[in-house]
Design a protein around this motif. Structure first.
Motif, short mmCIF file in Angstrom:
data_model
loop_
_atom_site.label_atom_id
_atom_site.label_comp_id
_atom_site.label_asym_id
_atom_site.label_seq_id
_atom_site.Cartn_x
_atom_site.Cartn_y
_atom_site.Cartn_z
N SER A 161 -8.95 -16.85 -6.11
CA SER A 161 -8.06 -18.00 -5.91
C SER A 161 -8.48 -18.79 -4.68
CB SER A 161 -6.61 -17.53 -5.74
OG SER A 161 -6.12 -16.94 -6.91
N ILE A 162 -8.72 -18.08 -3.59
CA ILE A 162 -9.11 -18.74 -2.34
C ILE A 162 -10.46 -19.42 -2.48
CG2 ILE A 162 -9.66 -18.34 0.09
CD1 ILE A 162 -7.64 -16.00 0.00
N ILE A 163 -11.41 -18.74 -3.11
CA ILE A 163 -12.74 -19.32 -3.31
C ILE A 163 -12.66 -20.59 -4.15
CG2 ILE A 163 -14.97 -18.96 -4.45
CD1 ILE A 163 -14.70 -15.97 -3.67
N THR A 164 -11.91 -20.54 -5.24
CA THR A 164 -11.78 -21.70 -6.13
C THR A 164 -11.12 -22.87 -5.41
OG1 THR A 164 -11.57 -20.23 -8.05
CG2 THR A 164 -10.87 -22.50 -8.34
N ARG A 220 -13.82 -15.66 6.80
CA ARG A 220 -14.90 -16.09 7.71
C ARG A 220 -15.91 -16.99 6.99
NH1 ARG A 220 -14.18 -10.67 9.76
NH2 ARG A 220 -15.76 -9.86 8.31
N LYS A 221 -15.84 -17.03 5.66
CA LYS A 221 -16.83 -17.78 4.89
C LYS A 221 -16.28 -19.07 4.30
CE LYS A 221 -19.16 -13.49 3.53
NZ LYS A 221 -19.54 -12.62 2.40
N VAL A 222 -14.97 -19.28 4.32
CA VAL A 222 -14.39 -20.47 3.70
C VAL A 222 -13.85 -21.41 4.77
CG1 VAL A 222 -13.79 -19.24 1.58
CG2 VAL A 222 -12.11 -19.37 3.44
N ASN A 223 -13.61 -22.65 4.37
CA ASN A 223 -13.09 -23.66 5.29
C ASN A 223 -11.56 -23.64 5.37
OD1 ASN A 223 -15.65 -24.83 5.99
ND2 ASN A 223 -15.68 -25.79 3.97
N LEU A 224 -10.92 -23.10 4.35
CA LEU A 224 -9.47 -23.08 4.30
C LEU A 224 -8.92 -22.14 5.37
CD1 LEU A 224 -7.01 -24.10 2.58
CD2 LEU A 224 -7.21 -21.97 1.28
N LYS A 251 -3.65 -1.07 0.54
CA LYS A 251 -4.95 -0.46 0.32
C LYS A 251 -5.84 -0.71 1.54
CE LYS A 251 -4.54 0.98 -4.02
NZ LYS A 251 -4.70 2.38 -4.44
N PRO A 252 -6.58 0.29 2.01
CA PRO A 252 -7.42 0.12 3.21
C PRO A 252 -8.43 -1.03 3.08
CG PRO A 252 -7.21 2.44 2.67
CD PRO A 252 -6.59 1.69 1.53
N SER A 253 -8.94 -1.27 1.88
CA SER A 253 -9.99 -2.28 1.73
C SER A 253 -9.44 -3.70 1.64
CB SER A 253 -10.82 -1.99 0.48
OG SER A 253 -10.02 -2.05 -0.69
N PHE A 254 -8.13 -3.87 1.42
CA PHE A 254 -7.59 -5.22 1.22
C PHE A 254 -7.85 -6.11 2.43
CE2 PHE A 254 -4.35 -8.46 1.72
CZ PHE A 254 -4.35 -9.08 0.48
N LEU A 255 -7.52 -5.59 3.59
CA LEU A 255 -7.57 -6.42 4.79
C LEU A 255 -9.00 -6.82 5.15
CD1 LEU A 255 -5.70 -7.70 6.80
CD2 LEU A 255 -5.94 -5.69 8.26
N TRP A 256 -9.94 -5.87 5.09
CA TRP A 256 -11.30 -6.25 5.48
C TRP A 256 -11.95 -7.16 4.46
CZ3 TRP A 256 -15.41 -5.02 2.45
CH2 TRP A 256 -15.35 -3.87 1.65
N MET A 257 -11.55 -7.03 3.18
CA MET A 257 -12.10 -7.94 2.18
C MET A 257 -11.54 -9.35 2.38
SD MET A 257 -12.23 -5.59 -1.29
CE MET A 257 -13.18 -6.80 -2.20
N LEU A 258 -10.24 -9.45 2.68
CA LEU A 258 -9.62 -10.75 2.91
C LEU A 258 -10.19 -11.40 4.17
CD1 LEU A 258 -7.46 -12.88 2.21
CD2 LEU A 258 -5.84 -11.54 3.56
N GLU A 259 -10.27 -10.64 5.25
CA GLU A 259 -10.79 -11.19 6.50
C GLU A 259 -12.26 -11.57 6.37
OE1 GLU A 259 -7.90 -9.09 9.81
OE2 GLU A 259 -9.77 -8.08 9.25
N GLY A 260 -13.02 -10.79 5.60
CA GLY A 260 -14.42 -11.13 5.38
C GLY A 260 -14.57 -12.46 4.66
N LEU A 261 -13.73 -12.69 3.66
CA LEU A 261 -13.78 -13.95 2.93
C LEU A 261 -13.36 -15.12 3.82
CD1 LEU A 261 -14.13 -15.59 0.33
CD2 LEU A 261 -11.74 -15.06 -0.21
#
Length: 254
Positions: free
Chosen positions: A78-81, A118-122, A106-116
């Protein structure tokens, strides 16, 4: 007019009857400020290639222990689109994204969200995470801690479909969200139900005093829209205001 752009993600399901893999993308429904008729943002809604109802999609995923996989994929996609359709100047409209409470834990939710992020303008302060009310919260303390962290990181936290389930009012009090979204139930026969009209008037006043914004979902007629405005509902969403559809560049003018 811009050119429609569709980003499709696939997930593998071990025993999904309709196909060996599930392809999905997103459509976006506008949310409007009812007091000044201005666009507030968009809600991202999941759509599958063979199944249009997102509740069916998530039910299939849960049956095969793939709920988190589908949910985190949907949030990130959703964020990428949305980010891919933003123009280059000004302030972006808000993006509202649905997420299951269990996914936040889930442990992976936060680092996956924060990683993304850092790559988007939103920016994070233009993203509203709507906590799905359909799921029973097993770890309220853990969820409160995660909500607090996400709010401190700039994300907006909303409670979706207030009034649909038995625990939603308790969740609204315990989690202290930034926003709530009222279930479309309150729009059904709203024109002829003084009880619903009085309830809307009360709940909008209550949450306004608490500093929590209110969005009414399921507005489908002009009379429902007029009543929502009269009782002071800040934001509205529904077919009379705009149907879900793929984004094009001209939809997200900044």
């Amino acid at each position: 007019m811009g050119v429609a752009m569709k980003i499709v993600t696939k997930l593998q399901f071990s025993s999904l009857q309709i196909s060996e893999s599930l392809s999905f993308s997103h459509v976006f429904q506008p949310i409007f400020s009812l007091q000044d008729d201005k666009l507030y943002g968009y809600e991202s809604l999941l759509r599958g290639k063979n199944i249009q109802n997102p509740e069916v999609l998530f039910a299939l995923a849960e049956q095969q222990d793939k709920l988190y996989d589908l949910d985190i994929s949907s949030v990130l996609q959703s964020i990428i689109t949305f980010d891919a359709h933003l123009l280059t100047s000004g302030q972006a409209p808000y993006l509202s994204v649905n997420v299951f409470p269990s996914s936040l834990l889930k442990p992976s939710f936060l680092w996956m969200l924060e990683g993304l992020m850092r790559k988007v303008n939103l920016p994070s302060n233009r993203i509203m995470l709507e906590l799905n009310e359909a799921e029973t919260v097993q770890d309220l303390t853990g969820l409160q801690e995660m909500v607090h962290y996400l709010k401190s990181a700039g994300f907006i936290i909303a409670l979706d479909d207030l009034g649909k389930g038995y625990s939603s009012l308790r969740m609204a009090l315990e989690l202290q969200p930034d926003a709530i979204k009222l279930d479309r139930y309150f729009c059904i026969d709203l024109e002829h139900s003084l009880k619903k009209q009085r309830f809307l008037d009360w709940i909008v006043s209550y949450f306004k005093e608490e500093g929590i914004s209110v969005t009414l979902e399921g507005i489908e007629t002009h009379s429902q829209l007029d009543i929502a405005r009269q009782v002071g509902v800040p934001y509205g969403q529904g077919y009379i205001l705009g149907r879900p559809q793929p984004l094009i560049k001209s939809h997200i003018m900044k």
